[in-house]
Design a protein around this motif. Structure first.
Motif, PDB file in Angstrom:
ATOM      1  N   GLY A   1       0.810  -1.210   0.000  1.00  0.00           N
ATOM      2  CA  GLY A   1       0.000   0.000   0.000  1.00  0.00           C
ATOM      3  C   GLY A   1       0.848   1.266   0.000  1.00  0.00           C
TER       4      GLY A   1
ATOM      5  N   LEU B   1      -5.665   2.010   3.894  1.00  0.00           N
ATOM      6  CA  LEU B   1      -5.717   0.555   3.989  1.00  0.00           C
ATOM      7  C   LEU B   1      -6.565   0.099   5.178  1.00  0.00           C
ATOM      8  CD1 LEU B   1      -2.039  -0.487   3.175  1.00  0.00           C
ATOM      9  CD2 LEU B   1      -4.057  -0.874   1.776  1.00  0.00           C
TER      10      LEU B   1
ATOM     11  N   TRP C   1       0.507   3.978  -3.097  1.00  0.00           N
ATOM     12  CA  TRP C   1       0.107   5.363  -2.895  1.00  0.00           C
ATOM     13  C   TRP C   1       1.291   6.320  -3.014  1.00  0.00           C
ATOM     14  CZ3 TRP C   1      -4.657   6.920  -3.257  1.00  0.00           C
ATOM     15  CH2 TRP C   1      -5.703   6.023  -2.998  1.00  0.00           C
TER      16      TRP C   1
ATOM     17  N   LEU D   1      -5.617  -8.677   3.174  1.00  0.00           N
ATOM     18  CA  LEU D   1      -5.019  -7.533   3.858  1.00  0.00           C
ATOM     19  C   LEU D   1      -4.750  -7.821   5.328  1.00  0.00           C
ATOM     20  CD1 LEU D   1      -7.205  -4.621   2.403  1.00  0.00           C
ATOM     21  CD2 LEU D   1      -4.902  -5.283   1.704  1.00  0.00           C
TER      22      LEU D   1
ATOM     23  N   ALA E   1      -1.419   6.369   3.092  1.00  0.00           N
ATOM     24  CA  ALA E   1      -1.552   4.974   2.653  1.00  0.00           C
ATOM     25  C   ALA E   1      -2.091   4.077   3.766  1.00  0.00           C
ATOM     26  CB  ALA E   1      -0.203   4.455   2.161  1.00  0.00           C
ATOM     27  N   THR E   2      -1.514   4.173   4.957  1.00  0.00           N
ATOM     28  CA  THR E   2      -1.930   3.287   6.043  1.00  0.00           C
ATOM     29  C   THR E   2      -3.374   3.526   6.488  1.00  0.00           C
ATOM     30  OG1 THR E   2       0.371   3.148   6.797  1.00  0.00           O
ATOM     31  CG2 THR E   2      -1.334   2.456   8.338  1.00  0.00           C
TER      32      THR E   2
END
Length: 381
Positions: free
Chosen positions: A339, A359, A343, A379, A355-356
């Motif tokens: 991720g 996600l 991103w 994920l 990004a985190t």
């Protein structure tokens, strides 16, 4: 006997046709999913100027919402409370930037002196023996010179020599004025969006719940999903705040002990850069090493200062943040790394920051929607 064979073949033919149909449907579905994914990625990249301020504003509004909530308890209109919080935030940022700006100017004033000192020390150093690369470059220059001498010269024609234009800082800054203007406009748009999101409060959450109806079960499920989003994002922002305070405080203390000038400035920069995974700590490592070399003039101190910043950011990146995040998120490290790469490729440093939480939101959505649970399983841990 023949009737039995015919019946068995007749039953096998429909099953084979059904199998072929299922495979065709699966291939077609996979193709549609792939095309839709590529179109989505292209749209996210194309609409970056609009989507990036929106996503950043949503994250900032989640972080500032606890500061606006006390105004609701004392019956202050929410738009007024949001205006007070945003104004106070801007005032704190401006007041904090004044001493940091002075330290940055003082650091820049010492750069020419340090460069002259480095040039004098380099000129007085004994010449080193040429290595393989230097000898190869010298041989290439001799070959090029001999090739140019062997070319026939036309009489009456003056050879032309291309002279490169020296680097102009003013021209470089003027060339980047358009990019700076775009950055300022995006920051202003994000600030306005933060105010409006804080002013409306839970309006859009209620609208999403209302749209998901009409059954009470679906509305309750939508409310649970929105509450999970809210909890995930707010928890991530809290972890980021704790990590930034840890990195900034310990970097400042360590640099004070080592005698590094502008230790407060480096502490603030290290704390802010800790929010950018991988890229932020690397930039701090490089910057502190150069600053230490310019101040002390020795490579030993440059390595010590840079190594100190690396130790602090490593403790934050490999121990503190994973330990805090493990209690708040169920993402696996591979999914986080992919991720971040995705991103970061799309939106650069801003993509690395968001990004985190993106996600985490996607994982939460997949856990609540039945058709998306296979993606959530990929994920998860």
């Amino acid at each position: 006997m023949t009737d039995t064979v015919k019946k068995s073949s007749a039953t096998e033919e429909p099953s084979a046709s059904k199998r072929t149909l299922i495979e065709a449907v699966n291939v077609r579905s996979a193709s549609l999913i792939a095309l839709a994914s590529m179109a989505t990625v292209y749209f996210i990249d194309w609409a970056q100027a609009v989507l990036m301020p929106l996503v950043v504003a949503v994250l900032i509004s989640y972080a500032l919402d606890p500061l606006v909530s006390p105004f609701d308890r004392i019956k202050v209109p929410r738009p007024l409370g949001a205006g007070v919080v945003v104004t106070a935030l801007l005032a704190v940022m401006v007041s904090a930037s004044i001493p940091l700006q002075r330290e940055a100017v003082a650091m820049l004033d010492k750069v020419p002196v340090a460069i002259n000192k480095f040039q004098r020390s380099a000129a007085s150093a004994p010449p080193k023996e040429e290595g393989i690369i230097e000898k190869a470059q010298a041989a290439a220059k001799e070959i090029e010179a001999s090739a140019s001498d062997s070319k026939p010269k036309t009489p009456g024609v003056t050879p032309v020599q291309i002279v490169r234009k020296p680097f102009d800082v003013k021209e470089y800054l003027m060339g980047g004025a358009s990019s700076a203007l775009v950055l300022v406009s995006q920051s202003f748009s994000a600030l306005l969006l933060v105010y409006f999101l804080l002013a409306v409060g839970k309006l859009y959450r209620r609208k999403v719940v209302r749209i998901s109806g009409p059954s009470f079960g679906r509305m309750r499920k939508a409310a649970r999903i929105m509450d999970d989003f809210h909890h995930q994002v707010r928890s991530f922002l809290f972890v980021m705040l704790l990590s930034a305070i840890f990195v900034g405080a310990f970097t400042w203390l360590a640099f004070l002990i080592l005698g590094v000038e502008q230790a407060g400035l480096w502490g603030v920069l290290a704390g802010i850069a800790s929010g950018i995974p991988y890229l932020g700590p690397f930039l701090v490592l490089l910057g502190t090493g150069i600053a230490a070399f310019l101040q002390f003039g020795t490579l030993d101190m440059a390595f010590i200062v840079a190594g100190t910043s690396l130790v602090v950011t490593s403790i934050q990146g490999y121990l503190l943040t994973p330990w805090l995040t493990s209690h708040l998120s169920s993402l696996n490290p591979v999914a986080i790394f992919v991720g971040l790469s995705f991103w970061g490729w799309l939106w650069g440093p801003v993509g690395l920051i968001i990004a985190t939480p993106m996600l985490m939101v996607i994982k939460s959505l997949c856990d609540h929607v039945t058709n998306l649970r296979p993606l959530g399983e990929l994920l998860g841990k």
